[in-house]
Enzyme design. Structure first.
Site, PDB file in Angstrom:
ATOM      1  N   ARG A   1      -5.671  -8.790   4.513  1.00  0.00           N
ATOM      2  CA  ARG A   1      -5.421  -7.371   4.208  1.00  0.00           C
ATOM      3  C   ARG A   1      -4.309  -7.215   3.196  1.00  0.00           C
ATOM      4  NH1 ARG A   1      -7.134  -3.885   8.691  1.00  0.00           N
ATOM      5  NH2 ARG A   1      -7.899  -5.215  10.352  1.00  0.00           N
TER       6      ARG A   1
ATOM      7  N   GLY B   1      -6.106   2.861   1.920  1.00  0.00           N
ATOM      8  CA  GLY B   1      -7.450   2.709   1.340  1.00  0.00           C
ATOM      9  C   GLY B   1      -7.478   2.386  -0.143  1.00  0.00           C
TER      10      GLY B   1
ATOM     11  N   ARG C   1       2.572   2.018  11.078  1.00  0.00           N
ATOM     12  CA  ARG C   1       3.321   2.494   9.909  1.00  0.00           C
ATOM     13  C   ARG C   1       3.757   3.918  10.215  1.00  0.00           C
ATOM     14  NH1 ARG C   1      -2.176   2.784   6.361  1.00  0.00           N
ATOM     15  NH2 ARG C   1      -3.141   4.391   7.590  1.00  0.00           N
TER      16      ARG C   1
END
Ligand code: PEP
Ligand code: MG
Length: 925
Positions: A96, A105, A342
Site C-alpha cells: 500500500r 484513493g 489516520r
C-alpha cells in the site's frame, strides 16, 4: 562501496511520529504495533527510497532495497509461520501507498500479493478455502494488472460481468469457486493478451514490480492534481512510502468481515462510533461502493464479541491519538485486526463540535481545540442550506454523505464536469459510483450525486474532504452514461437539466430549490469565543449599510472597520440627488443638494452606530472619482442623438414607442412619458443631457484611479466632506442623547501628505463645535487616515501627527506597489503570471508580504514612533485571508477588517496567528 542506507523499517522499529519518512499510514502502523494493538505484521519502505527511485526510475530499485525487503519478508515468515511463495500455508501481503499527508484513493494499492499457481494450491488446501482462494487470486490478477501492468479496468470488468451474466447472479458473493476459478483463468489470458507476457508468477518479482508501481503512483496524474488542488508542497509530503503488510482476510466466510470506522460521526461530530462493514468481503468492497455496506451497529447482533472488541479499539485509538480517528478493520475467522488508522477527515460542523466536546472531555486543551480546525474550513458553515419551507418534493433519496445543498446542471462524467465548470457553468456530477480518476470532476462540480455506495464510499469521503455537498447511494436512480440520462421511476434527468441535491438529508430534486443561509451553531459560538480570548488582533467587518452592519454583528464582528459611504449613494432614490450635487454650477446649488443628502446619511450612520453600539464604526469619507455617479460619455452621446432624432422626426409624426421610453429612462432629466409629445419638454431634456455630457467631458481623466478622488475631492469640494462629517457627528450626538455609547471614527481616503489631513481636520473641528453646541452633548470620536498610497506609508510618522489611527487599504496599496491596475490585471496578465510562476499568487488576493507588506511594516514602526500604541488595521480584501492575517498579527496591527461572512474565518485565523507565536514573542518574518 556497499549501500548501508536504511530503506526499510519493521512496524516494531519505525518511529510513529516520523510521518515525513514513513508516511502517515506507515507511521501509524508502527505506532499501533508498538502500543500493542492487533496489527498484522509488516514493514515500511521509506519515502526517501521513493525519491531515490523516482530520480532515476530506469535504473530500478537500489539493490539494497530489495535485500532489506527480503530480510523483512523472512522475518514476516517467522512471525506468521507462513512462507512467501510456499505451497503449504503461503504468506500473502498487501502493498500500500502512504505519504505524509493523507491523499485518500490518490495512489495505488495491491492486495493478495504472493499468489501464483503454486501458492494457490497451498491456499486451497486449507479447510473451506477453495472459493476464497480463487477469489483472492482473481482479485490479485485484476489489481496487479491494472496498477502495475497498466491494463484498463474495462478489460477485466467486461469478462467478469459476462461470467456473472452467464451464471445469472448480480453480486460477486454469489459466484462459486468454479466461477472464480474460471475468472482467474480468463484474467490470466487478459494479462497475456494485453501485455504480450504471462502474469509474473515469482512472488519476489511481483513484489518488486508492485513496489515500483506504488512509487510511480506518487507522480501519477491523480496524485499530482490532488497535491496541486490542496496545495500539498514538498515540505508537507515528499514521496510515498510503501507499506507491506501480512494479508488478513475478511472474506473467509460468515465469521469474517471487513469495515471502516470513525471514532466519532464525521458528518455531525456526535460522540459515538460510526462505521460500515460487510460480512465475507475484502476491504476495497466497502470503499468502492460495489456492495452497499451495513451500519456498524448491526455487528453488535451479528458478532457481539467482536463488536465489543471494536468498541475497545475505538476507545484506545481516540485516547492515544487525542484526535478523531478513521480506521480500517478486518475480522478474520473471528479475530479482529486493525489495518490502518489516520486522523478522520471531517466537515466543519463535525470539527467544531468535536473540538468543543473533546475539550470538555479533557482529551484536548483550548490550543489544540482551536488549531485542529483550519480557518478556511469554516466557510462550509456559511454554505447555503435548502430552505425547508420550500414545498418541493424530492424525486429520489440517497444517503446524506456530505452536508450542504447545491444546485447545478447534471453532468454524467468527470471530463464533462471539468469542461462545463471551466466555461463557468454550475454542475452536479452524477455517477453510478465515483473512482479516484474522477477527481477533476469533483473540483469542477458544485456537488456530487451517486446511485451506489455508502457514506464511506469514494464519492462521500472525497466530497466531505472538499466540503462539497454529496448524496451517495441514491439507489432509485439508474444512471445511463451512454444515453446521458438518469432514470428515476417515470422521471428522467437529461444531461444539462437543473437538479438540486441536499447532502444534509440525502434528498435529490429535479429543478432548482430555494436555499437559505446557514446558521451559527452553539458550538461554533463557543469555539469562536475561545478564539477571541486567544487572539490579539480584533476582527472588524467591512459593511456599508445598516443591514450589513447587523449581519456583521451576528458574525461576531467587533466593530465596522470600513464603511464605504459612496455605496450609500447608489440607491435608486438617492442617485438623482448625488447627480444634482455633481452638476451644480455653484456652491449654493451644490449646498441645496447636499442638504437633501445630509438627513439620509445621518439616519444610515445612526442605524449603523446602533447596530454596533459599544463598538467602533469607521466611516470613510467619499472616495471614488465623482464621474462614477454619472452615465458614461458614450451612453450620454447615444441618448442625446436619440432625443434629437425624436425631436426632428418621430415627434413630428406624433409617434411614441418603447425605444423613446427607454431613452428617457435616465437620471432626473426627463419629463414623464405622456408629456413627451411636447417638443418644448424634449428640448429641455436635450439641454439637460447636453449639460451632463459637458460635465462628464470636463470630469474625464486618463487615469481616474490616480485622479481626482479621495481626499483630493474633499479638498476641492470641502462642502461634500463637511456634509458627511456633520452626518456622522449628528448621528453620534443623537445616539448619545438617547443614552447610547457609540464610537464613531472618521477616516480619510487616498491621503499622501500631512497637509491634506490638516485641511480635513479643520473641517472636522468646526463641524464638531457646531454639532456639540446644537445638541448640547460632547461627541467623542477618532480621526484617522487610510494608508493606501505609497507616499502615505513613507510619511507615516508625519501623518501620525494628525491621524489618531491608520487603516491599510491594501487593495489600492497593492495596485500602487506593483503599478498593476486592480480593475484590469486579474483579467489580463495575472493568470499567466501565476501559471508561469512569475508571481506565485494573485497579490490582490494574497497579500504581497515582501512588497506591500514591507511598506506596511515600515509604516507601523514609523507611525508608532510618533504615537505610542497607535491603533492600526487593515481593511483591504486581504483582511479576511488567513495568511495575510498572520502577517498583520506579526507586524503588530490592532485589527483586521473583512467582509461579514468572512469574520468567523478571520476570528479563528487571528487566534491561530497568536498561537503560532513562539514563547519568545513575535515570530520572525
Ligand atoms: C483599499 O484600497 O484597500 C480599500 C479598502 O479601499 P477601496 O477598496 O474602497 O478602494
Ligand atoms: Mg482604496
Amino acid at each position: 562501496m556497499s549501500d548501508t542506507r536504511k530503506y526499510v523499517y519493521a512496524f516494531e522499529e519505525g518511529n510513529g511520529s516520523d510521518k515525513m519518512l514513513l508516511g502517515g499510514k506507515g507511521a501509524n502502523l508502527c505506532e499501533m504495533t508498538q502500543i500493542g494493538l492487533n496489527v498484522p505484521p509488516g514493514f515500511v519502505i521509506t519515502t526517501e527510497t521513493c525519491l531515490t527511485y523516482l530520480d532515476n526510475p530506469d535504473q530500478g530499485l537500489p539493490a539494497a532495497v530489495m535485500d532489506q525487503v527480503r530480510a523483512n519478508m523472512q522475518s514476516l515468515e517467522e512471525k506468521t509461520g507462513k512462507s512467501f511463495g510456499g505451497s503449504d500455508d503461503p504468506l500473502l501481503v498487501s502493498v500500500r501507498s502512504g505519504s505524509a499527508m493523507s491523499m485518500p484513493g490518490m495512489m495505488d494499492t495491491i492486495l493478495n500479493l504472493g499468489l501464483n499457481s503454486n501458492t494457490l494450491q497451498g491456499l486451497i488446501s486449507q479447510p473451506n478455502n477453495e472459493r476464497f482462494a480463487y477469489d483472492a487470486y482473481r482479485r490479485l490478477i485484476q489489481l496487479f494488472g491494472k496498477v502495475a501492468l497498466g491494463i484498463s479496468d474495462e478489460a477485466f470488468d467486461e469478462e467478469f460481468e459476462a461470467i456473472k451474466e452467464r451464471v445469472g447472479v448480480k453480486e460477486d458473493v454469489a459466484l462459486s469457486a468454479r466461477d472464480l476459478r474460471e475468472a482467474s483463468d480468463i484474467f490470466l489470458d487478459v494479462v497475456e493478451r494485453e501485455t504480450g507476457k504471462p502474469f509474473p508468477s515469482d512472488p519476489y518479482e511481483q513484489l518488486e514490480i508492485a513496489i515500483k508501481a506504488v512509487f510511480n503512483s506518487w507522480m501519477g496524474k491523480r496524485a499530482v492534481d490532488y497535491r496541486r488542488e490542496f496545495n500539498i508542497t514538498p515540505d508537507m509530503a515528499n514521496g510515498t512510502a510503501v507499506n507491506i503488510c501480512t494479508m488478513v482476510f475478511g472474506n473467509l466466510g460468515d465469521d469474517s468481515a471487513t469495515g471502516v470506522g470513525f471514532t466519532r460521526y464525521p458528518d455531525t461530530g456526535e460522540n459515538g462510533m460510526f462505521g460500515e462493514y460487510l460480512t465475507n468481503a475484502q476491504g476495497e468492497d466497502v470503499v468502492a461502493g460495489i456492495r452497499t455496506p451495513k451500519p456498524i451497529d448491526a455487528l453488535a447482533d451479528e458478532m457481539p464479541g467482536q463488536y465489543q472488541e471494536l468498541v475497545e479499539l475505538r476507545n484506545r485509538l481516540e485516547s492515544h491519538y487525542k484526535e478523531v480517528q478513521d480506521f480500517e478493520f478486518t475480522i478474520e475467522r473471528g479475530r479482529l485486526y486493525c489495518l490502518q488508522t489516520r486522523n478522520g477527515k471531517m466537515n466543519a460542523t463535525a470539527l467544531v463540535r468535536t473540538s468543543v466536546e473533546m475539550l470538555r472531555e479533557g482529551l484536548i486543551d483550548k490550543t489544540q481545540a482551536l488549531l485542529r480546525i483550519q480557518p478556511e474550513m469554516l466557510e462550509q458553515l456559511l454554505f447555503p442550506q435548502l430552505d425547508r419551507s420550500a414545498t418541493a418534493s424530492p424525486m429520489a433519496r440517497g444517503l446524506p454523505a456530505s452536508p450542504g445543498a447545491a444546485v447545478g446542471h447534471a453532468v454524467f462524467d468527470a471530463d464533462r464536469a471539468e469542461q462545463e465548470g471551466r466555461a463557468g457553468q454550475k454542475v452536479i456530477l452524477v455517477r453510478e459510483e465515483t473512482k479516484p480518476e474522477d477527481i477533476h470532476g469533483f473540483f469542477a462540480s458544485q456537488g456530487i450525486l451517486t446511485s451506489r455506495g455508502g457514506k464511506t464510499s469514494h464519492a462521500a469521503v472525497v466530497a466531505r474532504g472538499m466540503g462539497k455537498p454529496c448524496v451517495a447511494g441514491a439507489e432509485g436512480i439508474h444512471v445511463d452514461v451512454q444515453m446521458r440520462k438518469a432514470f428515476v421511476g417515470d422521471a428522467t434527468i437529461s444531461e444539462g437539466d437543473l437538479i438540486t441535491i441536499d447532502g444534509t438529508t440525502g434528498d435529490v430534486y429535479l429543478g432548482e430549490v430555494a436555499m437559505k443561509e446557514a446558521e451559527f451553531s452553539n458550538e461554533l459560538e463557543i469555539l469562536l469565543g475561545w478564539a477571541d480570548e486567544t487572539a490579539r488582533l480584533k476582527v472588524m467587518a467591512n459593511a456599508d449599510t445598516p443591514d450589513d452592519a447587523t449581519k456583521a454583528a451576528g458574525f461576531g464582528a467587533q466593530g465596522i472597520g470600513l464603511c464605504r459611504t459612496e455605496r450609500m449613494f447608489n440607491a435608486v432614490e438617492r442617485l438623482p440627488i448625488v447627480v444634482e450635487m455633481i452638476l451644480a454650477e455653484d456652491a449654493s446649488s451644490r449646498q441645496t443638494a447636499l442638504d437633501k443628502l445630509l438627513p439620509i446619511q445621518r439616519s444610515d450612520f445612526k442605524a449603523m452606530l446602533k447596530a454596533m453600539a459599544g463598538r467602533p464604526v469607521t466611516v470613510r469619507l467619499l472616495d471614488p472619482p465623482i464621474h462614477e455617479f454619472l452615465p458614461s460619455e458614450h451612453q450620454l452621446e447615444e441618448e442625446l442623438e436619440q432625443l434629437r432624432h425624436l425631436r426632428d422626426t418621430v415627434l413630428g409624426m406624433n409617434i411614441l414607442s418603447d425605444t423613446v421610453e427607454f431613452m428617457y429612462r435616465t437620471a432626473d432629466t426627463h419629463p414623464s412619458i405622456d408629456k413627451m409629445a411636447d417638443p418644448q419638454l424634449v428640448d429641455e431634456a436635450i439641454d439637460k443631457k447636453a449639460v451632463m455630457l459637458k460635465k462628464v467631458r470636463a470630469l474625464h481623466e486618463v487615469n481616474p484611479m490616480l485622479g481626482h478622488r479621495g481626499v483630493r475631492l474633499g479638498i476641492t469640494f470641502p462642502e461634500i466632506y463637511s456634509m458627511q462629517i456633520r452626518a456622522v457627528l449628528e448621528a453620534a450626538a443623537e445616539c448619545v442623547k438617547e443614552g447610547l455609547e457609540v464610537f464613531p471614527e472618521i477616516m480619510v481616503p487616498q491621503v499622501c501628505t500631512k497637509q491634506e489631513l490638516v485641511r480635513v481636520k479643520s473641517i472636522v473641528d468646526s463641524v464638531q463645535q457646531a454639532v456639540e453646541a446644537h445638541y448640547g452633548v460632547e461627541v467623542n470620536f477618532k480621526f484617522g487616515s487610510m494608508l493606501e498610497v505609497v507616499r502615505a506609508c513613507m510619511r507615516a510618522e508625519s501623518l501620525a501627527d494628525v491621524a489618531e489611527f491608520f487603516s491599510f487599504g491594501t487593495n489600492d496599496l497593492t495596485q500602487a506597489t506593483f503599478s498593476f491596475s486592480r480593475e484590469d490585471a486579474e483579467n489580463k496578465f495575472l493568470p499567466m503570471y501565476n501559471e508561469n510562476g512569475i508571481l506565485q499568487d494573485n497579490p490582490f488576493e494574497v497579500l504581497d508580504i515582501k512588497g506591500a507588506g514591507k511598506l506596511m511594516e515600515l509604516a507601523v514602526g514609523w507611525g508608532r514612533s510618533k504615537r505610542d500604541n497607535m491603533k492600526m488595521g487593515i481593511c483591504g480584501e486581504h483582511g479576511g485571508h488567513p495568511d495575510s492575517i498572520r502577517f498583520c498579527h506579526q507586524i503588530g496591527l490592532t485589527y483586521v477588517s473583512c467582509s461579514g461572512p468572512r469574520v468567523p474565518i478571520a476570528r479563528l485565523a487571528a487566534a491561530h496567528a497568536a498561537l503560532s507565536e513562539g514563547p519568545g514573542g513575535t515570530q520572525s518574518l
